[in-house]
Scaffold this motif. Structure first.
Motif, PDB file in Angstrom:
ATOM      1  N   ALA A   1      13.918 -21.472  15.492  1.00 36.58           N
ATOM      2  CA  ALA A   1      13.125 -20.027  15.027  1.00 36.58           C
ATOM      3  C   ALA A   1      12.340 -20.539  14.097  1.00 36.58           C
ATOM      4  O   ALA A   1      11.147 -19.807  13.913  1.00 36.58           O
TER       5      ALA A   1
ATOM      6  N   LEU B   1      17.337 -15.689   7.638  1.00 38.46           N
ATOM      7  CA  LEU B   1      17.464 -15.001   8.977  1.00 38.46           C
ATOM      8  C   LEU B   1      16.798 -15.587   9.991  1.00 38.46           C
ATOM      9  O   LEU B   1      15.537 -15.596  10.076  1.00 38.46           O
TER      10      LEU B   1
ATOM     11  N   VAL C   1      16.640 -15.597  14.569  1.00 39.84           N
ATOM     12  CA  VAL C   1      16.938 -15.319  15.836  1.00 39.84           C
ATOM     13  C   VAL C   1      16.335 -16.188  16.860  1.00 39.84           C
ATOM     14  O   VAL C   1      15.259 -16.532  16.792  1.00 39.84           O
TER      15      VAL C   1
ATOM     16  N   GLN D   1      14.127 -13.078  20.569  1.00 36.86           N
ATOM     17  CA  GLN D   1      13.368 -12.222  19.495  1.00 36.86           C
ATOM     18  C   GLN D   1      12.828 -10.879  20.041  1.00 36.86           C
ATOM     19  O   GLN D   1      12.610 -10.771  21.172  1.00 36.86           O
ATOM     20  N   ARG D   2      12.430 -10.061  19.262  1.00 39.75           N
ATOM     21  CA  ARG D   2      12.121  -8.869  19.390  1.00 39.75           C
ATOM     22  C   ARG D   2      12.753  -7.889  20.660  1.00 39.75           C
ATOM     23  O   ARG D   2      12.344  -7.112  21.340  1.00 39.75           O
ATOM     24  N   ARG D   3      14.218  -7.989  20.370  1.00 41.18           N
ATOM     25  CA  ARG D   3      15.053  -7.221  21.080  1.00 41.18           C
ATOM     26  C   ARG D   3      16.151  -6.656  20.180  1.00 41.18           C
ATOM     27  O   ARG D   3      17.090  -5.982  20.611  1.00 41.18           O
ATOM     28  N   GLY D   4      15.757  -6.526  18.824  1.00 40.52           N
ATOM     29  CA  GLY D   4      16.402  -5.597  18.086  1.00 40.52           C
ATOM     30  C   GLY D   4      17.676  -6.416  17.299  1.00 40.52           C
ATOM     31  O   GLY D   4      18.169  -5.844  16.416  1.00 40.52           O
TER      32      GLY D   4
ATOM     33  N   GLY E   1      17.478  -8.889  14.986  1.00 36.64           N
ATOM     34  CA  GLY E   1      17.280  -9.196  13.728  1.00 36.64           C
ATOM     35  C   GLY E   1      17.400  -7.900  12.806  1.00 36.64           C
ATOM     36  O   GLY E   1      17.905  -8.071  11.756  1.00 36.64           O
ATOM     37  N   SER E   2      16.981  -6.874  13.534  1.00 37.84           N
ATOM     38  CA  SER E   2      17.036  -5.496  12.804  1.00 37.84           C
ATOM     39  C   SER E   2      18.732  -5.218  12.574  1.00 37.84           C
ATOM     40  O   SER E   2      19.094  -4.762  11.416  1.00 37.84           O
TER      41      SER E   2
ATOM     42  N   SER F   1       9.553 -15.607   1.807  1.00 38.85           N
ATOM     43  CA  SER F   1       9.015 -15.841   3.138  1.00 38.85           C
ATOM     44  C   SER F   1       7.708 -16.717   3.043  1.00 38.85           C
ATOM     45  O   SER F   1       6.797 -16.207   2.672  1.00 38.85           O
TER      46      SER F   1
ATOM     47  N   THR G   1       5.866  -8.925   8.405  1.00 33.62           N
ATOM     48  CA  THR G   1       5.824  -7.482   9.378  1.00 33.62           C
ATOM     49  C   THR G   1       7.098  -6.790   9.654  1.00 33.62           C
ATOM     50  O   THR G   1       7.456  -5.722   9.347  1.00 33.62           O
ATOM     51  N   PHE G   2       8.002  -7.715   9.947  1.00 34.40           N
ATOM     52  CA  PHE G   2       9.390  -7.235  10.106  1.00 34.40           C
ATOM     53  C   PHE G   2      10.170  -6.508   8.932  1.00 34.40           C
ATOM     54  O   PHE G   2      10.679  -5.444   8.796  1.00 34.40           O
TER      55      PHE G   2
ATOM     56  N   ARG H   1       8.631  -3.313   7.849  1.00 35.60           N
ATOM     57  CA  ARG H   1       9.293  -2.386   8.893  1.00 35.60           C
ATOM     58  C   ARG H   1      10.231  -2.011   8.369  1.00 35.60           C
ATOM     59  O   ARG H   1      10.890  -0.639   8.623  1.00 35.60           O
TER      60      ARG H   1
END
Ligand SMILES: CC(C)(COP(=O)(O)OP(=O)(O)OC[C@H]1O[C@@H](n2cnc3c(N)ncnc32)[C@H](O)[C@@H]1OP(=O)(O)O)[C@@H](O)C(=O)NCCC(=O)NCCS
Length: 191
Positions: free
Chosen positions: A24, A81, A83, A88-91, A93-94, A116, A151-152, A155
């Motif tokens: 990652a 953190l 993924v 990735q981008r499937r929720g 990390g959130s 970061s 960005t993540f 958000r």
């Protein structure tokens, strides 16, 4: 997808956690690329009594993980953190971040924070001399087309609270982000 305590993972999953950490973060030159480095980082975190973490499982497969270090009495540092790239981008990390935030709130933490890095051109800060007034660059900072975790985190309510210029080499800063977890109670004065 299921979020579980990292401490309860089968130790066999630790090799997967190291692989995800390496894969990652492969776009960062500060990544865990040296042989055994990612494995050593996982072992270090698991042995650290001030660290806690959560893992995201897809069936029996580890898809990502998050951790935090209890650094201050009311402030924890998120680390790491990650993924797996193909997840990735499937929720995921959130969901991991939400689990960590809930745990932190339940333990009275007021501030979550993290660093970061941008050592590859993921933000408009890359390649710039941020001295002498590093903080003055915060307001205009954006991710570039290369994409950046900034960005993540934005958000999810994290704000840039500081910049560490040149810590990964000239023009390669670390970006410090933080989130207030508990809003202060408003007190009303009587008329
Ligand atoms: C950052 C990371 C943890 C996010 O986890 P995720 O599961 O991919 O994120 P989610 O699916 O929950 O959220 C997706 C949203 O976050 C943002 N986002 C996530 N990764 C992003 C990236 N690389 N670039 C830009 N935006 C990103 C976007 O807003 C995205 O929404 P979209 O897909 O509708 O555009 C994950 O992408 C990752 O492991 N990245 C590499 C490692 C890393 O940078 N870790 C953080 C170090 S501080």
């Amino acid at each position: 997808m299921e979020i579980v305590d990292f401490g309860g993972l089968d130790p066999a999953c630790h090799a997967d956690a190291a692989r995800i950490l390496r894969d990652a973060l492969a776009h960062l030159s500060s990544a865990y690329n040296a042989p055994g480095e990612a494995e050593a980082e996982v072992a270090l975190r698991c042995a650290d009594g001030d660290w806690l973490g959560f893992a995201a499982l897809e069936g029996e497969q580890l898809a990502g993980w998050i951790g935090a270090i209890r650094i201050y009495s009311h402030g924890w540092e998120i680390h790491p953190l990650v993924v797996a790239p193909d997840n990735q981008r499937r929720g995921i990390g959130s969901a991991l971040l939400a689990a960590l935030e809930a745990r932190a709130r339940s333990e009275g933490v007021l501030t979550l924070f993290l660093g970061s890095d941008d050592d590859y051109g993921g933000t408009t800060l890359f390649g710039r001399d941020l001295w002498p007034d590093a903080v003055s660059h915060v307001a205009a900072t954006e991710a570039t087309a290369h994409g950046h975790a900034l960005t993540f985190y934005r958000r999810h309510g994290y704000k840039i609270v500081g910049l560490l210029p040149d810590v990964n080499g000239a023009g390669r800063p670390d970006i410090l982000l933080a989130k207030r977890l508990v809003e202060p109670t408003t007190s009303r004065s009587s008329p």
